[in-house]
Design a protein around this motif. Structure first.
Motif, PDB file in Angstrom:
ATOM      1  N   ALA A 266       0.824  -1.211   0.000  1.00 50.25           N
ATOM      2  CA  ALA A 266       0.000   0.000   0.000  1.00 50.25           C
ATOM      3  C   ALA A 266       0.858   1.260   0.000  1.00 50.25           C
ATOM      4  N   TYR A 267       1.974   1.253   0.729  1.00 49.04           N
ATOM      5  CA  TYR A 267       2.854   2.419   0.732  1.00 49.04           C
ATOM      6  C   TYR A 267       3.461   2.629  -0.650  1.00 49.04           C
ATOM      7  N   ALA A 268       3.848   1.529  -1.312  1.00 43.10           N
ATOM      8  CA  ALA A 268       4.358   1.652  -2.679  1.00 43.10           C
ATOM      9  C   ALA A 268       3.293   2.222  -3.599  1.00 43.10           C
ATOM     10  N   ALA A 269       2.062   1.748  -3.428  1.00 40.66           N
ATOM     11  CA  ALA A 269       0.971   2.201  -4.281  1.00 40.66           C
ATOM     12  C   ALA A 269       0.701   3.686  -4.112  1.00 40.66           C
ATOM     13  N   GLN A 270       0.818   4.189  -2.885  1.00 37.40           N
ATOM     14  CA  GLN A 270       0.562   5.609  -2.661  1.00 37.40           C
ATOM     15  C   GLN A 270       1.520   6.491  -3.461  1.00 37.40           C
ATOM     16  N   LEU A 271       2.745   6.016  -3.658  1.00 33.65           N
ATOM     17  CA  LEU A 271       3.753   6.788  -4.396  1.00 33.65           C
ATOM     18  C   LEU A 271       3.667   6.578  -5.901  1.00 33.65           C
ATOM     19  N   GLY A 272       2.818   5.631  -6.349  1.00 33.99           N
ATOM     20  CA  GLY A 272       2.843   5.219  -7.733  1.00 33.99           C
ATOM     21  C   GLY A 272       2.196   6.137  -8.743  1.00 33.99           C
TER      22      GLY A 272
END
Length: 227
Positions: free
Chosen positions: A72-78
């Motif tokens: 989810a943290y990766a997705a927020q930056l995507g």
């Protein structure tokens, strides 16, 4: 007119600067994931169905939750324009009442090795996003809109603390590096006490332990907003 120009000129306020600290990096996140997976490979197969530390979830669910956090943290930056007021709208679902609501679920038939592969893959996604996202990117988190370094620090806290939940009571000797703990404390927990060992302090800051003269916290949060 009496007096010098210096005496009549408005005085500017002294500038304040954040305390000097070492930045949290994608390499730090890689290291945290690697250390966690190495110790979690030693969890007995039968223990994955048992409760994880003081949590209401079993160890399998807790490891899935950790993988989901990292994803989810990766997705927020995507996204090209990361959301500033919400999470990326994936559908989170729980496998049972009271279980963690996740996007990421590991295939039970793959066993613990498959579960840890899911965890490694989610951690690698976050590390890649931290490396490639521009430093001035900001994305939503409930504890403050954050930058790539902040999301790296959040991922490390999740990894270190949940690995403690997962290994507690098994005698596996989980003791993360002091420098790693100190860097995420300085980035996310600005009011944490100084002069105490970083790993016990991180456990205290996340409501999992006492410190001398400081009772266990019943409510806690970090501050993801950049300095």
């Amino acid at each position: 007119m009496s007096g010098s120009a210096d005496e009549t000129r408005p005085r500017s306020r002294p500038r304040t600067h954040p305390p000097a600290r070492e930045p949290v990096t994608a390499d730090d996140l890689d290291r945290a994931i690697r250390l966690a997976v190495d110790v979690l490979r030693r969890v007995p197969s039968s223990a994955w169905a048992e409760r994880a530390g003081s949590l209401e979830w079993d160890r399998w669910e807790t490891a899935e939750h950790l993988a989901d956090d990292l994803f989810a943290y990766a997705a927020q930056l995507g996204p090209r324009t990361p959301p500033s007021d919400r999470e990326v709208p994936f559908v989170w679902t729980a496998r049972r009442p009271g279980g963690p609501a996740n996007v990421v679920h590991a295939d039970r038939e793959a066993g613990p090795d498959g579960l840890l592969e899911v965890l490694e893959a989610s951690g690698a996604l976050l590390a890649a996003m931290v490396r490639t996202a521009a430093p001035d990117v900001r994305a939503h988190h409930v504890f403050g809109a954050s930058d790539p370094e902040g999301f790296a620090a959040m991922g490390i806290v999740e990894t270190l603390v949940h690995t403690d939940d997962l290994t507690r009571g098994l005698g596996l000797g989980w003791d993360p590096p002091a420098g790693l703990c100190a860097r995420v404390l300085a980035r996310l927990f600005r009011s944490a006490p100084a002069g105490t060992d970083p790993w016990p302090t991180l456990l205290w800051a996340t409501g999992r332990a006492e410190l001398p003269g400081r009772p266990r916290l019943t409510a806690w949060r970090w501050h993801g907003t950049p300095f």
